[in-house]
Structure formats: C-alpha cells, structure tokens
Motif scaffolding. Structure first.
Motif, PDB file in Angstrom:
ATOM      1  N   ALA A   1      -8.352  39.845 -10.938  1.00  0.00           N
ATOM      2  CA  ALA A   1      -7.261  39.956  -9.956  1.00  0.00           C
ATOM      3  C   ALA A   1      -7.600  40.995  -8.895  1.00  0.00           C
ATOM      4  O   ALA A   1      -7.336  40.772  -7.697  1.00  0.00           O
ATOM      5  CB  ALA A   1      -5.973  40.329 -10.677  1.00  0.00           C
TER       6      ALA A   1
ATOM      7  N   SER B   1       1.418  38.758 -15.956  1.00  0.00           N
ATOM      8  CA  SER B   1       2.656  39.164 -15.281  1.00  0.00           C
ATOM      9  C   SER B   1       3.527  40.072 -16.148  1.00  0.00           C
ATOM     10  O   SER B   1       4.364  40.817 -15.636  1.00  0.00           O
ATOM     11  CB  SER B   1       3.455  37.916 -14.869  1.00  0.00           C
ATOM     12  OG  SER B   1       3.747  37.115 -16.017  1.00  0.00           O
TER      13      SER B   1
ATOM     14  N   LEU C   1     -11.356  30.560 -14.609  1.00  0.00           N
ATOM     15  CA  LEU C   1     -10.853  31.310 -13.458  1.00  0.00           C
ATOM     16  C   LEU C   1     -11.906  31.423 -12.367  1.00  0.00           C
ATOM     17  O   LEU C   1     -11.614  31.264 -11.171  1.00  0.00           O
ATOM     18  CB  LEU C   1     -10.407  32.711 -13.900  1.00  0.00           C
ATOM     19  CG  LEU C   1      -9.107  32.795 -14.704  1.00  0.00           C
ATOM     20  CD1 LEU C   1      -8.926  34.201 -15.265  1.00  0.00           C
ATOM     21  CD2 LEU C   1      -7.909  32.435 -13.826  1.00  0.00           C
TER      22      LEU C   1
ATOM     23  N   ASP D   1     -11.521  27.421  -4.435  1.00  0.00           N
ATOM     24  CA  ASP D   1     -10.766  27.900  -3.274  1.00  0.00           C
ATOM     25  C   ASP D   1     -11.657  28.183  -2.073  1.00  0.00           C
ATOM     26  O   ASP D   1     -11.182  28.703  -1.056  1.00  0.00           O
ATOM     27  CB  ASP D   1     -10.015  29.184  -3.652  1.00  0.00           C
ATOM     28  CG  ASP D   1      -8.864  28.912  -4.612  1.00  0.00           C
ATOM     29  OD1 ASP D   1      -8.383  27.762  -4.642  1.00  0.00           O
ATOM     30  OD2 ASP D   1      -8.456  29.841  -5.330  1.00  0.00           O
TER      31      ASP D   1
ATOM     32  N   ASP E   1      -0.017  37.275 -12.064  1.00  0.00           N
ATOM     33  CA  ASP E   1       0.627  36.111 -12.679  1.00  0.00           C
ATOM     34  C   ASP E   1      -0.372  34.955 -12.805  1.00  0.00           C
ATOM     35  O   ASP E   1      -0.390  34.238 -13.815  1.00  0.00           O
ATOM     36  CB  ASP E   1       1.830  35.688 -11.843  1.00  0.00           C
ATOM     37  CG  ASP E   1       2.585  34.525 -12.463  1.00  0.00           C
ATOM     38  OD1 ASP E   1       3.064  34.681 -13.611  1.00  0.00           O
ATOM     39  OD2 ASP E   1       2.686  33.463 -11.818  1.00  0.00           O
ATOM     40  N   LYS E   2      -1.218  34.824 -11.809  1.00  0.00           N
ATOM     41  CA  LYS E   2      -2.237  33.753 -11.811  1.00  0.00           C
ATOM     42  C   LYS E   2      -3.215  33.911 -12.965  1.00  0.00           C
ATOM     43  O   LYS E   2      -3.673  32.918 -13.545  1.00  0.00           O
ATOM     44  CB  LYS E   2      -2.972  33.770 -10.471  1.00  0.00           C
ATOM     45  CG  LYS E   2      -4.003  32.660 -10.301  1.00  0.00           C
ATOM     46  CD  LYS E   2      -4.618  32.717  -8.916  1.00  0.00           C
ATOM     47  CE  LYS E   2      -5.653  31.600  -8.736  1.00  0.00           C
ATOM     48  NZ  LYS E   2      -6.256  31.655  -7.385  1.00  0.00           N
TER      49      LYS E   2
ATOM     50  N   GLU F   1       1.440  38.273  -7.667  1.00  0.00           N
ATOM     51  CA  GLU F   1       1.054  36.856  -7.706  1.00  0.00           C
ATOM     52  C   GLU F   1      -0.306  36.682  -8.373  1.00  0.00           C
ATOM     53  O   GLU F   1      -0.500  35.758  -9.183  1.00  0.00           O
ATOM     54  CB  GLU F   1       1.024  36.285  -6.283  1.00  0.00           C
ATOM     55  CG  GLU F   1       2.404  36.096  -5.676  1.00  0.00           C
ATOM     56  CD  GLU F   1       2.333  35.648  -4.220  1.00  0.00           C
ATOM     57  OE1 GLU F   1       1.215  35.689  -3.630  1.00  0.00           O
ATOM     58  OE2 GLU F   1       3.384  35.270  -3.665  1.00  0.00           O
ATOM     59  N   LEU F   2      -1.258  37.549  -8.045  1.00  0.00           N
ATOM     60  CA  LEU F   2      -2.584  37.448  -8.647  1.00  0.00           C
ATOM     61  C   LEU F   2      -2.533  37.732 -10.140  1.00  0.00           C
ATOM     62  O   LEU F   2      -3.210  37.054 -10.940  1.00  0.00           O
ATOM     63  CB  LEU F   2      -3.540  38.420  -7.947  1.00  0.00           C
ATOM     64  CG  LEU F   2      -3.973  38.035  -6.536  1.00  0.00           C
ATOM     65  CD1 LEU F   2      -4.724  39.183  -5.874  1.00  0.00           C
ATOM     66  CD2 LEU F   2      -4.852  36.780  -6.565  1.00  0.00           C
TER      67      LEU F   2
ATOM     68  N   ARG G   1      -9.283  40.096 -16.944  1.00  0.00           N
ATOM     69  CA  ARG G   1      -8.384  39.376 -16.035  1.00  0.00           C
ATOM     70  C   ARG G   1      -7.877  40.316 -14.926  1.00  0.00           C
ATOM     71  O   ARG G   1      -7.722  39.899 -13.776  1.00  0.00           O
ATOM     72  CB  ARG G   1      -7.194  38.815 -16.817  1.00  0.00           C
ATOM     73  CG  ARG G   1      -7.575  37.702 -17.780  1.00  0.00           C
ATOM     74  CD  ARG G   1      -6.422  37.423 -18.750  1.00  0.00           C
ATOM     75  NE  ARG G   1      -6.810  36.468 -19.767  1.00  0.00           N
ATOM     76  CZ  ARG G   1      -6.666  35.141 -19.659  1.00  0.00           C
ATOM     77  NH1 ARG G   1      -6.118  34.636 -18.568  1.00  0.00           N
ATOM     78  NH2 ARG G   1      -7.038  34.344 -20.628  1.00  0.00           N
TER      79      ARG G   1
END
Length: 660
Positions: free
Chosen positions: A155, A134, A185, A192, A129-130, A126-127, A151
């Motif tokens: 992650a 992916s 990012l 968050d 992909d974020k 998931e990370l 990146r």
C-alpha cells in the motif's frame, strides 16, 4: 520506445584496490503493464541492479533512460525527484517505520504529493482496504503478521501512484497462502498499467509474472516472455509529486518523540533542571534587586538629589560633602547659604522636575514634660524624605514636627514612645541673623509622626521654619535644596551637572548627594552576582546539550533503516536533517515548559516561606526570563542536533536499508 531502458550497465565493488565486478554489461528494456521477474541465485547482482533502477545506487557505468530521457545518477536532487515521483519499493523485510501506525506508514509517502490532507487520508484508507487491512489502520507494525506487514508495504509503494514498482524478494518471508495473495496483488498492479519488477530466486514466484529475466554472474543469460504485457489504461491516474513540506517532518518527529516518550522524558527532565536553575537564579536576582529598591525607596526617594554649598570650590565626593557638612554648618553657617541665583541654575537643568529650597539646623534641643533631648540635624521636609519612612502618624503640616524613633523613646519611654504622637513639645536652637550674629530660636510644635530610616530625621515644613526664624529676627536664607529628577536613569547625570556648576570665579559652587546612585550601584552588584550564579547554573545546560547530542546519535543509530526508507521514498538530505533537528527542538521546547512548571512551584514555595520575614516576594520571574528560557532551550537543542542530523543525512541509502 521502452518506458525504462538500461544500457551497458557495469558495476564493481572494491576491496582495497582489488576489483570485484558485479554487473557486466546489462542491457534491458521494460514497458509499463509488465510484471517482470529478475530471477537468479544469491550474489548474482539482482539487488544491485534494482538499486540502480530505483535511483539508490549512483556509482556505476552505463545509462538509465526513463521515457527516453537519461537519468543522471550524478545529480542527487534529480534522483530524489525520480524516486519521489516514479518509483515505489516493496522489500522482503517490509521496512515499515515502527513508531508509525499502519495508516501513517502509508501517509508518509503521500506527504510528498500535492493532495490535500483529506485526500491523502482517503487514498491511504482506500489502498489499505484494497490490500485487506482496513481494520488494522491504527495498529503499529509490531502488532501485525508478516503477511499483513507486506500488504502495508505494498500500500505504501502504491500510495504516490508511481509508474515503477520494485519488489525485492517480496514473498521471501511469507508462507504459501500469503505468497499467493501478494503475487496476485503485484499482478493487479501490473494490470493497472504499472511496471512491476520483482527480484526473486524462486522459479515458482517468477512464473507468476509476464516475463522472466535470468541474471547469472552479473550477466543476462535469459529473457523469456511468458505472456504479453497488460494494456495501458486510456485514462491513467496521476498524482503530482512535491518535495516534503516542513510540517510533515515536524509531525513525524513529534510522533517518534511521543512513541519513545518515557525515554525522552529523562532527557527533557535533565535539560529542564538546567533551565530551571538559570531561571531560579535570574528570578532571585530580580527579586533581590526589587527588594533592595523597595527598601531604599521606602526610606528615601532615589529620584531626589540633596544639594549643598560647595565651600571649597573644588570637586568633592559625596562622602567628603557629608563629612564636612556638620563642621561647616556649626562653625560658619552663613557660608552654607544657597542663593536665589543658585536655585534658578538648578531649575534650568535638563531632567529636573522641581527644586525645593530648604533649611537645615546642625544642633537643636527638644523639651517635653521636663525631659530634654539634643539632636544634631533638624531639616525642613522635602521630597527626599518618603512618607513610608513615617512609621507612626503622618508627615508634618504647618505647626507640626516629626521626630525620630530614638528621640520619642528618650522623651517618653521605650514602651510608650508611640503615645508622643499628638503631644506638644518645645523646639529650641541657635541661629544667626543678617549680620551673622547668634540668635536664639524656639517654638512649640505638635508631634505629627515618628520616623525610621537613614534619610528621615527631625523635620518641620519649610514654611513653618521660615515663620519661626522670622519671629526670632533670624536669617531665613536656604542652606540646602532638594532637586527632583524626572527619572532614575537621569539622577547621576543631573548630579554631575550640579557638581560642575561654576560661579563668577570659575569655582564649583554646589555639591550633590544622591540615593539613586547608591541604589544603582547596589543593583549593579546584585545583578552581577545573580548573573554569575546563573552562569554557573548554565554549566548544567552544557551537560544537557551533551545529553541531547548522545540521544540524537543513539536515535540516528536506532533509526538507520528508517532513514534508508525515507530516502528511498524520495526524501532529500535536507528533509532528514530537519527530521532530527525538529525532534531535538521538541525536546528543548518541552524541557522549557517543564522547567517553567518546576520553577513556578519552587517560586511559590520560597516566596511563601520568606514572605512572613521580609514581606516581599524574593523570587520574581519576568516575561523576559520566560522568553529567555524558551530561546535558550531551543537554541541549545538545535545546536546539539546539528552533528547527529548531518550524520543521518549523509548516510548512504543502500547501507541504511541494509542495517539491522
């Protein structure tokens, strides 16, 4: 109350005794939801400040408080836990682990959480992909662009859900487009509810945050709020940290081993050759022992003891008994008589399964079709003689006799001697009666077989001998006995007891002759020789150990940055030691497997080559040998890795991260 607070932070470096101050009284407060840029020129103390915040630098003055609690930088375990649970790092040089895939680089941080294997993999994917990777999860870092590497680093920093993200020049090596995407990012991470602290010397980068703290010459000379901090989510995610499980270290070690397989295979081959040499000599020793035992057992029963009368009353060696036997038997055969009382004494000894009385004649003559042959030893058949010693025919039954190969040749011919089996020959000798007077004895016997071997000679059954002597009115008293022992290990003990049996006058009455003791002595010598040879071969194991030590030191040197990364993620010194010792143990384990494959092939070749000559597999590898190979390989590799692993664990994380 601020989430993170720095109070009166002072830090100096020393060259000899000269002090160089770097941080000169830093006081700062940070809250979650902030994207704080620490702005300043190179050499201003930014990275030093980040190392203190991140729990990597322990030598400074002042206090660091997290959630109102002082973080004690003197306690290494507390700092390990703090980095593991609270801090995530993003570096300018990415600091990815080269031998791990993109996915594994993220999972290495998740290994220190309580998530299940499936949950860890799901979160890592998931990370990735974020951050838009992916499609790259199976690639290694050297196949990625600079932006993609950063990146992955992001992650990984987010993997364990830390509350503080420290980004040290996160865009320093990126182009404009990648810089823009990475800053977006980082801003999303702050949204968050995380605290993002980015070190930069670029004003343009700093303007993307919510706040700029300017650091110059070790002091704060500016603290500008650009916009309010982002609100903290009402239901923030929380992942429980844990110390790194041993299995995670083993997996990482195995991955590094396979990543550099061809280089490591040379080390494994060298170690395997040493183990192979030890195994081969041990197997050769087993085979020679087995071959000698097989040969002796085929000629004589090692568990049988031949007992004669001790006519001297003194202790006699086996050689003395054998040398005086023929002379005494010819001069005074009556003195060799073994009484029923002696037989009962033998039966009562421990470890004795049976006692067979026997009669031996010192001189006799054979006659077949006018050909005569004189012999020096005719005895009754006993368990001391094995059936394997009979090369033609079978062991004697009543009314039958077995001859030696030489006797058969003399009575017939060298070419046709086997044909004497089944023929009838005459046996004659002189014996004594009850008054010790000479009595002629003779009879006809069918040849049952032909013997070869030291223990085998001319033999008839005990009942046949008694019947023959009774017919001639000669004495039928036994003059030797065969004592059968329950196991080989007890033979010498029983023989010693027989030698020590006393009569009414306290003199020794019997003497024992054993084949088992001879076999045991020979086996001892062979075992000693094979042990010496294996020990000499073991020198190669020392060379192998040195090879592993050198390899591990090289590995520590090559993986210095990786060590720094793992320590920054929260791994303990213990975890680093285990990483290197486990890799070394893998080398030892695979070396043992390779050694077993080599020795299996060589064993088949040697045994096949020699079997036609000796009819026996001369190299015999036992389960004990195999277990020994694995144990010695693991022990040597573990010991060889101790010093390199200790050196790796004691590296300063900051210095390790700065390594090229």
């Amino acid at each position: 109350m601020a989430f993170l607070e720095l109070k009166n932070i002072y830090k100096s470096y020393y060259l000899d005794k000269e002090e160089f101050p770097v941080l000169k009284g830093i006081n700062l407060q940070f809250d979650r939801g902030e994207f704080v840029s620490i702005l300043g020129e190179s050499g201003g103390g930014k990275s030093t400040l980040m190392n203190i915040i991140g729990g990597l630098d322990r030598n400074f003055k002042g206090e660091v408080l997290v959630n109102g609690k002082i973080l004690d930088h003197k306690k290494e375990k507390q700092l390990d836990s703090y980095r593991r649970a609270t801090v995530g790092y993003i570096y300018q040089s990415y600091n990815l682990i080269s031998h791990l895939t993109v996915l594994d680089n993220v999972l290495v941080a998740l290994d220190m959480t309580t998530l299940t294997k499936e949950e860890r993999r799901k979160r890592a994917l998931e990370l990735l992909d974020k951050v838009g990777l992916s499609e790259q999860v199976k690639k290694h870092p050297n196949h990625l662009s600079g932006g993609q590497k950063q990146r992955v680093a992001i992650a990984r920093a987010l993997a364990s859900d830390p509350q503080i993200i420290i980004a040290d020049e996160p865009t320093g090596a990126l182009d404009a487009q990648n810089t823009k995407e990475v800053l977006a990012l980082l801003d999303g991470i702050a949204r968050d509810g995380k605290l993002v602290i980015a070190v930069t010397h670029s004003q343009e980068v700093a303007d993307n945050g919510t706040r700029i703290v300017h650091l110059a010459d070790g002091k704060i000379d500016g603290d500008e709020r650009l916009r309010p901090a982002y609100p903290i989510p009402e239901d923030p995610t929380e992942i429980t940290p844990r110390v790194l499980p041993a299995m995670a270290s083993y997996r990482t070690a195995f991955k590094h081993l396979t990543y550099n397989f061809w280089r490591n295979s040379l080390i494994m081959l060298g170690t395997a050759i040493g183990i192979f040499a030890v195994l081969l000599f041990s197997g050769l020793g087993n085979g020679i022992n087995g071959y000698i035992q097989n040969q002796i057992n085929s000629l004589a029963n090692p568990q049988a003891i031949t007992v004669f009368k001790n006519t001297t009353g003194k202790k006699m060696t086996q050689e003395q008994i054998q040398s005086s036997l023929g002379q005494t038997m010819a001069a005074n055969p009556q003195s060799m008589t073994i009484s029923d009382r002696n037989i009962d004494q033998l039966r009562k000894l421990d470890s004795v399964s049976s006692v067979q009385p026997g009669i031996m004649v010192s001189a006799f003559q054979l006659n077949y079709n006018g050909k005569k042959q004189s012999g020096t030893s005719l005895s009754t058949w006993s368990k001391a003689i094995t059936s394997d010693s009979i090369k033609q025919g079978h062991k004697p039954k009543n009314g039958e006799i077995v001859l030696t190969k030489q006797q058969a040749i003399q009575l017939l011919s060298a070419k046709n001697y086997k044909q004497i089996v089944g023929k009838t020959i005459q046996l004659s000798f002189t014996w004594i009666d009850g008054d010790n007077n000479p009595v002629p004895v003779s009879g006809n016997f069918k040849v049952a077989g032909i013997t070869e071997g030291a223990s085998a000679g001319t033999s008839i059954t005990y009942s046949t001998m008694r019947a023959l002597l009774q017919k001639a009115n000669a004495s039928t008293a036994a003059n030797f006995a065969t004592v059968n022992v329950t196991n080989l290990d007890s033979v010498q003990g029983v023989a010693n007891k027989i030698d020590n049996l006393r009569g009414s006058n306290n003199k020794r009455v019997l003497g024992a002759i054993t084949v088992g003791s001879i076999l045991k002595t020979v086996n001892t010598y062979v075992s000693l020789a094979s042990t010496v040879l294996a020990s000499i071969a073991g020198i190669s194991l020392l060379v192998s150990a040195l090879m592993i030590i050198v390899t591990m030191y090289m590995s520590v040197s090559e993986r210095t940055k990786e060590i720094g990364i793992l320590r920054a993620l929260g791994e303990r010194k213990k975890d680093i030691r285990r990483l290197f010792t486990s890799e070394s143990i893998f080398i030892g384990l695979f070396s043992a497997i390779l050694a077993l494959l080599i020795v299996a092939v060589v064993t088949v070749i040697i045994n096949h080559a020699l079997y036609g000559l000796i009819k026996y597999n001369i190299v015999q590898i036992t389960v004990g040998n195999v277990i020994f190979a694995f144990v010695i390989a693991i022990v040597i590799s573990f010991i060889a890795a101790l010093l390199p692993a200790r050196r790796a664990a004691n590296l300063n994380p900051i210095d390790a991260l700065a390594a090229d």
